[in-house]
Design a protein around this motif. Structure first.
Motif, PDB file in Angstrom:
ATOM      1  N   LYS A 256       0.842  -1.208   0.000  1.00 25.79           N
ATOM      2  CA  LYS A 256       0.000   0.000   0.000  1.00 25.79           C
ATOM      3  C   LYS A 256       0.870   1.249   0.000  1.00 25.79           C
ATOM      4  O   LYS A 256       1.907   1.284   0.664  1.00 25.79           O
ATOM      5  CB  LYS A 256      -0.826   0.030   1.280  1.00 25.79           C
ATOM      6  CG  LYS A 256      -2.132  -0.683   1.174  1.00 25.79           C
ATOM      7  CD  LYS A 256      -2.985  -0.358   2.378  1.00 25.79           C
ATOM      8  CE  LYS A 256      -4.264  -1.151   2.310  1.00 25.79           C
ATOM      9  NZ  LYS A 256      -4.902  -1.296   3.588  1.00 25.79           N
ATOM     10  N   ILE A 257       0.432   2.257  -0.715  1.00 25.34           N
ATOM     11  CA  ILE A 257       1.152   3.532  -0.687  1.00 25.34           C
ATOM     12  C   ILE A 257       0.580   4.373   0.459  1.00 25.34           C
ATOM     13  O   ILE A 257      -0.636   4.580   0.533  1.00 25.34           O
ATOM     14  CB  ILE A 257       0.989   4.310  -2.009  1.00 25.34           C
ATOM     15  CG1 ILE A 257       1.435   3.456  -3.196  1.00 25.34           C
ATOM     16  CG2 ILE A 257       1.754   5.627  -1.956  1.00 25.34           C
ATOM     17  CD1 ILE A 257       1.149   4.072  -4.553  1.00 25.34           C
ATOM     18  N   THR A 258       1.457   4.802   1.380  1.00 28.33           N
ATOM     19  CA  THR A 258       1.006   5.718   2.438  1.00 28.33           C
ATOM     20  C   THR A 258       1.867   6.980   2.344  1.00 28.33           C
ATOM     21  O   THR A 258       3.035   6.909   1.934  1.00 28.33           O
ATOM     22  CB  THR A 258       1.181   5.084   3.835  1.00 28.33           C
ATOM     23  OG1 THR A 258       2.492   4.546   3.918  1.00 28.33           O
ATOM     24  CG2 THR A 258       0.168   3.975   4.070  1.00 28.33           C
ATOM     25  N   PRO A 259       1.343   8.132   2.727  1.00 24.00           N
ATOM     26  CA  PRO A 259       2.134   9.365   2.610  1.00 24.00           C
ATOM     27  C   PRO A 259       3.375   9.286   3.501  1.00 24.00           C
ATOM     28  O   PRO A 259       3.273   8.901   4.662  1.00 24.00           O
ATOM     29  CB  PRO A 259       1.179  10.451   3.114  1.00 24.00           C
ATOM     30  CG  PRO A 259      -0.161   9.813   3.228  1.00 24.00           C
ATOM     31  CD  PRO A 259       0.014   8.353   3.309  1.00 24.00           C
ATOM     32  N   ALA A 260       4.545   9.587   2.933  1.00 21.10           N
ATOM     33  CA  ALA A 260       5.785   9.505   3.707  1.00 21.10           C
ATOM     34  C   ALA A 260       6.369  10.898   3.883  1.00 21.10           C
ATOM     35  O   ALA A 260       6.390  11.687   2.935  1.00 21.10           O
ATOM     36  CB  ALA A 260       6.780   8.613   2.974  1.00 21.10           C
TER      37      ALA A 260
END
Ligand SMILES: NC(=O)c1ccc[n+]([C@@H]2O[C@H](COP(=O)([O-])OP(=O)(O)OC[C@H]3O[C@@H](n4cnc5c(N)ncnc54)[C@H](O)[C@@H]3O)[C@@H](O)[C@H]2O)c1
Length: 269
Positions: A256-260
């Motif tokens: 999953k892409i999560t804000p980094a």
């Protein structure tokens, strides 16, 4: 230097090769000296691909076949063997999209239509293609099935397409074990989001939005990138790779892409 010349003169059938990813694979194979049988239901576009290949000095012929029809797939394989005297590989690429809806809203007719092309079509290509490769006693036989990111992950509102593509990955893994002792590699390529006509009339803006949503590098794939992967898998450099479902999706299937939040974003300055 890495040498791809082992593919030269290998005889290969590519289904759905009149357009999109199949066409890109056909062009890449022909540029590298393979004898390419372009197969599709679309004769006009199929012959155009053959003419393009020939105009660049490559070797190609067209055969019309609907991959969902057993007799036509048999004829396609017979045509290849009659034309070139052997078969070394088949790329089962032809596929269609399904509508987007929750599972209970699909009709049985749409289930059958999508499954007939996307799963049964791959099965038929493998069944008759493998027989011909075995009879040809190919020392570098290969099967490449074009699955999808949807062959690896579930997708909301895409139950039909996703079930067929998971089936393609299952067939690939089982067949890899069946034919490893007979020197045929069997792999699946699982593309992410590529700009081809499978998107139909969808406006460019919508496709770009999808790319941003689905692709971690926010761009659509170039069909040539699938061609390069398929070339490697067809070559003798890849004889130890079998039963793999290789994603080509800029990392979409990795998680999953999560804000980094970077501590030192100035590194990009
Ligand atoms: N484009 C993408 O983003 C993407 C992503 C994941 C997987 N894929 C898969 O890649 C494969 C190729 O897709 P594409 O994007 O190049 O599609 P495309 O629509 O551009 O090309 C598909 C080709 O298959 C042919 N075809 C359709 N039904 C056929 C049948 N019954 N028998 C023979 N040929 C038939 C069409 O005439 C067409 O030439 C498909 O299996 C698709 O599911 C595509």
């Amino acid at each position: 230097m890495t040498d791809f010349s082992s593919v030269r003169n290998k005889v290969v059938i590519i289904t759905g090769a009149a357009d999109g990813l199949g066409e890109a694979i056909a062009q890449c194979y022909a540029e590298n000296g393979m004898k390419v049988i372009v197969s599709d239901v679309n004769m006009e576009k199929g012959f155009r691909v053959v003419e393009q290949i020939k105009s660049k000095g490559g070797e190609a012929t067209f055969v019309k076949a609907d991959v969902s029809k057993e007799e036509e797939v048999k004829e396609m394989i017979n045509f290849a063997v009659k034309t070139y005297g052997r078969l070394d590989g088949i790329v089962n690429n032809a596929g269609i999209a399904a509508s987007n809806r929750p599972v209970h809203e699909y009709s049985v007719q749409e289930f059958e239509k999508v499954t007939d092309v996307d799963l049964k079509g791959v099965f038929l290509g493998m069944k008759y293609g493998i027989e011909a490769i075995l009879k040809s006693k190919s020392s570098g036989g290969f099967i490449i099935n074009i699955a999808s990111l949807a062959g690896l992950l579930g997708n909301s509102s895409m139950g039909l397409y996703t079930s067929s593509k998971h089936g393609v990955v299952g067939l690939t893994k089982s067949a890899a074990l069946d034919y490893a002792p007979h020197n045929i590699t069997v792999n699946a390529i699982c593309p992410g989001t590529f700009r081809t006509s499978i998107w139909g009339e969808a406006p460019e803006e919508l496709v770009q939005d999808y790319a941003k949503m689905l692709s971690p590098n926010e761009r659509l794939g170039d069909p040539k990138e699938v061609g390069h992967l398929a070339l490697f898998l067809a070559s003798d450099l890849a004889r130890y790779i079998s039963g793999a479902a290789i994603s080509i999706d800029a990392g979409s299937s990795a998680g999953k892409i999560t804000p980094a939040k970077w501590s030192h974003p100035e590194i990009l300055d």
